[in-house]
Design an enzyme around this catalytic site. Structure first.
Site, short mmCIF file in Angstrom:
data_model
loop_
_atom_site.label_atom_id
_atom_site.label_comp_id
_atom_site.label_asym_id
_atom_site.label_seq_id
_atom_site.Cartn_x
_atom_site.Cartn_y
_atom_site.Cartn_z
N CYS A 22 0.85 -1.19 0.00
CA CYS A 22 0.00 0.00 0.00
C CYS A 22 0.88 1.24 0.00
O CYS A 22 1.87 1.31 0.74
CB CYS A 22 -0.90 0.00 1.23
SG CYS A 22 -1.99 1.44 1.37
N GLU B 275 -8.78 -0.60 -2.98
CA GLU B 275 -9.11 0.83 -3.06
C GLU B 275 -10.47 1.13 -2.43
O GLU B 275 -10.63 2.16 -1.75
CB GLU B 275 -9.06 1.30 -4.51
CG GLU B 275 -7.71 1.13 -5.18
CD GLU B 275 -6.56 1.71 -4.37
OE1 GLU B 275 -6.74 2.72 -3.66
OE2 GLU B 275 -5.45 1.15 -4.44
N HIS C 84 -10.17 1.39 1.29
CA HIS C 84 -9.68 2.69 1.74
C HIS C 84 -10.84 3.65 2.00
O HIS C 84 -10.80 4.46 2.94
CB HIS C 84 -8.76 3.31 0.68
CG HIS C 84 -7.32 2.95 0.84
ND1 HIS C 84 -6.59 3.21 1.99
CD2 HIS C 84 -6.45 2.36 -0.03
CE1 HIS C 84 -5.35 2.80 1.83
NE2 HIS C 84 -5.23 2.27 0.62
#
Length: 214
Positions: free
Chosen positions: A126, A169, A172
């Site tokens: 990441c 993603e 996140h």
């Protein structure tokens, strides 16, 4: 105590970020913006500002370099992410990991659900946790829904490495880092990865480091 960035409307935050040319600073783990979740996009940025922000995310992702970047990673708590993967990997890696090229895509208000029950476990890293990688078991196939940057509906099934990217993603945007899902005994520095664990699949690492594979 809230910082000025926390209190400022999202459009003002984005305008301030874009005032400086070049890639945007990437927020590192430990910043609350990575843990607080995001607002659904609902016109907080006008079309022109949204286009500029998306382009800045693209430039920043390429410069890092990475294959995905979510708005919280540049300090903006908005439910937007970008992905792109040229997949410059050997054929053996492509076959084992299902890593195939993905064009540049913008994900607006994305969410995903597993398709089937087959997991896939591979090392993952990441941009907000620089220098480290760990094995994460994720669904090998997911259905992603949401919109693109033009408001067009997105409803698509992703498999293999692209499925991993969109899960990472989208996580996140929910305040989740890959480490929350990782097998921590597998945590390896980039240097250790390069020296020991560059195999297409993590079976050898699992045997040596003592962790189970999904």
């Amino acid at each position: 105590m809230a910082t000025p960035r926390d209190r400022a409307p999202l459009a003002e935050q984005v305008e301030a970020l874009l005032a400086v040319d070049g890639p945007l600073p990437i927020v590192a783990a430990g910043d609350p913006v990575l843990r607080g979740g995001t607002e659904r996009f609902d016109g907080q940025l006008d079309d022109a500002l949204l286009a500029r922000f998306v382009e800045a995310l693209r430039v920043t992702m390429h410069a890092a370099p990475g294959v995905g970047l979510a708005a919280p990673q540049v300090g903006v708590a908005l439910r937007i992410a970008v992905i792109e993967d040229p997949a410059p990997v050997p054929e053996e890696v492509r076959l084992v990991r299902g890593r195939v090229p993905q064009p540049f895509r913008v994900l607006v208000n994305p969410s995903y659900e597993s398709v089937g029950s087959r997991p896939a476990a591979f090392f993952e890293g990441c941009l907000s946790v620089p220098g480290w990688q760990a094995v994460v078991a994720r669904p090998a196939e997911v259905r992603l829904t949401g919109q693109d940057e033009h408001g067009r509906a997105l409803d698509e099934v992703f498999t293999g490495w692209p499925a991993r990217i969109v899960q990472h993603e989208t996580d996140h945007l929910d305040g989740t880092l890959y480490l929350d899902r990782a097998e921590l005994r597998s945590l390896s520095s980039n240097e250790a990865m390069a020296e020991r664990w560059t195999q297409p699949a993590p079976e050898e690492a699992a045997r040596a480091l003592g962790f189970p594979l999904a």
